[in-house]
Design a protein around this motif. Structure first.
Motif, mmCIF file in Angstrom:
data_model
loop_
_atom_site.group_PDB
_atom_site.id
_atom_site.type_symbol
_atom_site.label_atom_id
_atom_site.label_comp_id
_atom_site.label_asym_id
_atom_site.label_seq_id
_atom_site.Cartn_x
_atom_site.Cartn_y
_atom_site.Cartn_z
ATOM 1 N N ARG A 209 0.827 -1.211 0.000
ATOM 2 C CA ARG A 209 0.000 0.000 0.000
ATOM 3 C C ARG A 209 0.860 1.260 0.000
ATOM 4 N NH1 ARG A 209 -1.709 1.255 5.373
ATOM 5 N NH2 ARG A 209 -0.348 3.069 5.152
ATOM 6 N N ILE A 210 1.902 1.279 0.825
ATOM 7 C CA ILE A 210 2.795 2.437 0.880
ATOM 8 C C ILE A 210 3.488 2.643 -0.464
ATOM 9 C CG2 ILE A 210 4.932 3.315 1.915
ATOM 10 C CD1 ILE A 210 4.003 2.043 4.560
ATOM 11 N N GLU A 211 3.922 1.543 -1.094
ATOM 12 C CA GLU A 211 4.584 1.624 -2.394
ATOM 13 C C GLU A 211 3.625 2.130 -3.472
ATOM 14 O OE1 GLU A 211 7.337 1.252 -5.540
ATOM 15 O OE2 GLU A 211 7.589 1.407 -3.367
ATOM 16 N N VAL A 212 2.422 1.577 -3.512
ATOM 17 C CA VAL A 212 1.447 1.960 -4.536
ATOM 18 C C VAL A 212 1.167 3.464 -4.492
ATOM 19 C CG1 VAL A 212 -0.999 1.775 -5.186
ATOM 20 C CG2 VAL A 212 0.339 -0.292 -4.741
ATOM 21 N N ASN A 213 1.044 3.990 -3.292
ATOM 22 C CA ASN A 213 0.661 5.398 -3.136
ATOM 23 C C ASN A 213 1.834 6.331 -2.869
ATOM 24 O OD1 ASN A 213 -2.410 5.127 -3.195
ATOM 25 N ND2 ASN A 213 -1.844 3.609 -1.657
ATOM 26 N N ASP A 214 3.052 5.774 -2.891
ATOM 27 C CA ASP A 214 4.276 6.572 -2.657
ATOM 28 C C ASP A 214 4.113 7.429 -1.404
ATOM 29 O OD1 ASP A 214 6.870 7.422 -3.214
ATOM 30 O OD2 ASP A 214 6.214 9.071 -4.493
ATOM 31 N N GLU A 215 3.573 6.836 -0.354
ATOM 32 C CA GLU A 215 3.097 7.600 0.795
ATOM 33 C C GLU A 215 4.191 8.378 1.523
ATOM 34 O OE1 GLU A 215 0.602 5.267 3.416
ATOM 35 O OE2 GLU A 215 -0.306 4.261 1.708
ATOM 36 N N LEU A 216 5.345 7.782 1.719
ATOM 37 C CA LEU A 216 6.365 8.444 2.530
ATOM 38 C C LEU A 216 7.007 9.620 1.800
ATOM 39 C CD1 LEU A 216 8.016 5.347 4.249
ATOM 40 C CD2 LEU A 216 6.182 6.823 5.089
ATOM 41 N N ASN A 217 7.340 9.431 0.527
ATOM 42 C CA ASN A 217 7.939 10.536 -0.235
ATOM 43 C C ASN A 217 6.951 11.687 -0.405
ATOM 44 O OD1 ASN A 217 10.432 9.241 -0.658
ATOM 45 N ND2 ASN A 217 9.642 8.139 -2.429
ATOM 46 N N VAL A 218 5.701 11.332 -0.671
ATOM 47 C CA VAL A 218 4.673 12.352 -0.839
ATOM 48 C C VAL A 218 4.482 13.140 0.452
ATOM 49 C CG1 VAL A 218 2.161 12.621 -1.051
ATOM 50 C CG2 VAL A 218 3.417 11.260 -2.726
ATOM 51 N N PHE A 219 4.445 12.426 1.569
ATOM 52 C CA PHE A 219 4.233 13.098 2.852
ATOM 53 C C PHE A 219 5.400 14.021 3.201
ATOM 54 C CE2 PHE A 219 4.967 12.803 7.557
ATOM 55 C CZ PHE A 219 4.092 13.816 7.877
ATOM 56 N N GLU A 220 6.620 13.563 3.002
ATOM 57 C CA GLU A 220 7.783 14.390 3.347
ATOM 58 C C GLU A 220 7.786 15.693 2.542
ATOM 59 O OE1 GLU A 220 12.556 13.877 4.185
ATOM 60 O OE2 GLU A 220 11.480 12.315 3.091
ATOM 61 N N ARG A 221 7.461 15.584 1.271
ATOM 62 C CA ARG A 221 7.402 16.785 0.420
ATOM 63 C C ARG A 221 6.294 17.717 0.887
ATOM 64 N NH1 ARG A 221 5.922 16.472 -6.040
ATOM 65 N NH2 ARG A 221 5.093 18.575 -6.254
ATOM 66 N N ALA A 222 5.123 17.162 1.180
ATOM 67 C CA ALA A 222 3.982 17.978 1.588
ATOM 68 C C ALA A 222 4.211 18.640 2.937
ATOM 69 C CB ALA A 222 2.715 17.119 1.630
ATOM 70 N N LEU A 223 4.875 17.918 3.854
ATOM 71 C CA LEU A 223 5.146 18.490 5.173
ATOM 72 C C LEU A 223 6.119 19.660 5.060
ATOM 73 C CD1 LEU A 223 4.638 18.378 8.196
ATOM 74 C CD2 LEU A 223 6.455 16.650 8.380
ATOM 75 N N THR A 224 7.129 19.517 4.237
ATOM 76 C CA THR A 224 8.079 20.614 3.999
ATOM 77 C C THR A 224 7.356 21.843 3.456
ATOM 78 O OG1 THR A 224 9.873 19.053 3.545
ATOM 79 C CG2 THR A 224 10.150 21.294 2.730
ATOM 80 N N ASP A 225 6.513 21.642 2.461
ATOM 81 C CA ASP A 225 5.767 22.757 1.872
ATOM 82 C C ASP A 225 4.791 23.373 2.872
ATOM 83 O OD1 ASP A 225 7.076 22.485 -0.529
ATOM 84 O OD2 ASP A 225 5.458 21.408 -1.529
ATOM 85 N N SER A 226 4.201 22.539 3.714
ATOM 86 C CA SER A 226 3.233 23.038 4.704
ATOM 87 C C SER A 226 3.891 23.986 5.689
ATOM 88 C CB SER A 226 2.596 21.855 5.443
ATOM 89 O OG SER A 226 1.811 21.080 4.577
ATOM 90 N N LEU A 227 5.085 23.659 6.133
ATOM 91 C CA LEU A 227 5.791 24.537 7.066
ATOM 92 C C LEU A 227 6.111 25.878 6.409
ATOM 93 C CD1 LEU A 227 8.162 21.944 8.775
ATOM 94 C CD2 LEU A 227 6.022 22.871 9.648
ATOM 95 N N ASP A 228 6.419 25.852 5.119
ATOM 96 C CA ASP A 228 6.682 27.095 4.391
ATOM 97 C C ASP A 228 5.436 27.975 4.293
ATOM 98 O OD1 ASP A 228 9.284 26.342 3.959
ATOM 99 O OD2 ASP A 228 8.962 25.654 1.907
ATOM 100 N N LEU A 229 4.268 27.348 4.273
ATOM 101 C CA LEU A 229 3.017 28.082 4.076
ATOM 102 C C LEU A 229 2.504 28.781 5.332
ATOM 103 C CD1 LEU A 229 1.117 25.451 1.908
ATOM 104 C CD2 LEU A 229 1.611 27.806 1.196
ATOM 105 N N LEU A 230 3.045 28.448 6.496
ATOM 106 C CA LEU A 230 2.478 28.942 7.746
ATOM 107 C C LEU A 230 2.729 30.425 7.986
ATOM 108 C CD1 LEU A 230 3.185 26.203 10.470
ATOM 109 C CD2 LEU A 230 1.036 26.688 9.281
ATOM 110 N N ASN A 231 1.685 31.117 8.414
ATOM 111 C CA ASN A 231 1.839 32.441 9.006
ATOM 112 C C ASN A 231 2.494 32.308 10.371
ATOM 113 O OD1 ASN A 231 0.587 34.248 7.120
ATOM 114 N ND2 ASN A 231 -1.411 33.426 7.702
ATOM 115 N N VAL A 232 3.007 33.415 10.907
ATOM 116 C CA VAL A 232 3.470 33.422 12.288
ATOM 117 C C VAL A 232 2.270 33.110 13.194
ATOM 118 C CG1 VAL A 232 4.398 34.844 14.153
ATOM 119 C CG2 VAL A 232 5.362 35.020 11.854
ATOM 120 N N GLY A 233 2.460 32.182 14.098
ATOM 121 C CA GLY A 233 1.368 31.718 14.950
ATOM 122 C C GLY A 233 0.605 30.549 14.363
ATOM 123 N N GLY A 234 0.874 30.235 13.105
ATOM 124 C CA GLY A 234 0.216 29.107 12.456
ATOM 125 C C GLY A 234 0.820 27.785 12.894
ATOM 126 N N ARG A 235 0.024 26.729 12.823
ATOM 127 C CA ARG A 235 0.461 25.424 13.311
ATOM 128 C C ARG A 235 0.194 24.313 12.291
ATOM 129 N NH1 ARG A 235 -1.360 25.355 19.759
ATOM 130 N NH2 ARG A 235 0.001 27.095 20.388
#
Length: 312
Positions: A209-235
């Motif tokens: 399942r993890i391989e089919v959906n490339d879950e770990l690579n996708v998540f790591e990329r999305a988490l990096t981008d999410s932190l960039d998107l945060l305003n000050v005080g954002g979580r």
């Protein structure tokens, strides 16, 4: 009906510290549990929801519409979070939630092929429009590639014998269903090892399942981008169910909150070296006894939360 028990729901909503005029993102809409609670707290704010599963989207849209219309559902993988939000004119947000893993309805819907407890065609695609499915992985991956994903994504100690048995069986005829794969795994694992540790095919199904959906690579990329998107005080709040997902979260949060090595004797940390983030949760939050008794899938859940405290 697409119904899903949202794990650590109260803890996650509390940790996001939601403002009524804020901009929030639910990267894993699913049954809409977290999204509903966020939307209830918004007045002039807006919620953006991501999901790949059209069944989940249709069910959640109906649920959210009963609360307010301050939401937008985006039919896409959350790896596209930056690009798809920019198309909506959104470049900064006040909170993001990830509820990782597969939702209960996807597991329970036999046709989706996620479960080793029901018979179905091998599938396991979260996005049913993508070409790669469990069928292709099981029937077309090389012996060595199968060994690699079984070790890497599931720590399966019988990876070699399982991969060898798959290779042997598919030479006779293609492996088409979940129960066919279960029987192959059972044949590959010694009888004594099958008596303990839960279902013998659990790790194999998880790895595929993890391989089919490339879950770990996708998540790591999305988490990096999410932190960039945060305003000050954002979580950002992350609920993980797998040790590798939690490890990615933990290491990234540690990296973002670490103070760099500085010369000895420096009286204060210069502003440019001070961390831009702080951990809201020093240790992961886990389910309490009540939730554990109500939902078996909460046993492996861990919630980690981080907050932006300074601009770049």
């Amino acid at each position: 009906m697409f119904e899903h028990y949202s794990v650590l729901l109260d803890e996650t909503i509390d940790a996001l510290n939601i403002k009524e005029d804020g901009i929030y993102v639910d990267c894993t809409l699913g049954g809409g549990g977290h999204s509903s609670r966020i939307l209830e707290k918004l007045t002039t704010g807006h919620l953006y929801c991501f999901d790949q599963d059209i069944n989940a989207i249709e069910a959640a849209r109906e649920r959210l519409s009963k609360i307010s219309d301050n939401f937008t559902i985006i039919h896409a993988n959350f790896k596209e979070i930056k690009a798809r939000l920019s198309m909506e004119g959104v470049y900064k947000v006040d909170g993001i939630v990830f509820d990782l893993g597969v939702s209960s309805p996807q597991f329970d819907n036999a046709e989706r092929g996620f479960s080793y407890n029901t018979d179905a065609r091998l599938d396991m695609r979260m996005n049913q429009e993508q070409p790669l499915s469990a069928y292709e992985v099981v029937n077309n991956y090389s012996y060595q590639d199968l060994v690699t994903i079984l070790y890497k994504y599931a720590d399966e100690k019988f990876a070699k014998s399982i991969a060898r048995m798959i290779e042997k069986e598919r030479q006779v005829k293609p492996i088409e269903t979940t129960f066919e794969l279960v029987e192959i795994v059972k044949k590959a694992i010694p009888a004594r090892a099958r008596r303990t540790g839960g279902h013998p095919a659990k790790r194999t199904f998880q790895a595929i399942r993890i391989e089919v959906n490339d879950e770990l690579n996708v998540f790591e990329r999305a988490l990096t981008d999410s932190l960039d998107l945060l305003n000050v005080g954002g979580r950002v709040a992350v609920i993980s169910f797998h040790s590798l997902e939690d490890k990615i979260t933990k290491y990234m949060f540690n990296e973002k909150t670490a103070v760099p090595d500085l010369p000895m004797g420096m009286p204060v940390i210069p502003e440019e070296y001070q961390p831009r983030f702080k951990k809201v949760t020093r240790k992961p939050i886990v389910a309490d006894e009540k939730e554990l008794s109500e939902n078996r899938r909460s046993h492996s859940a861990k919630l980690r939360v981080i907050e932006r405290i300074r601009d770049e």
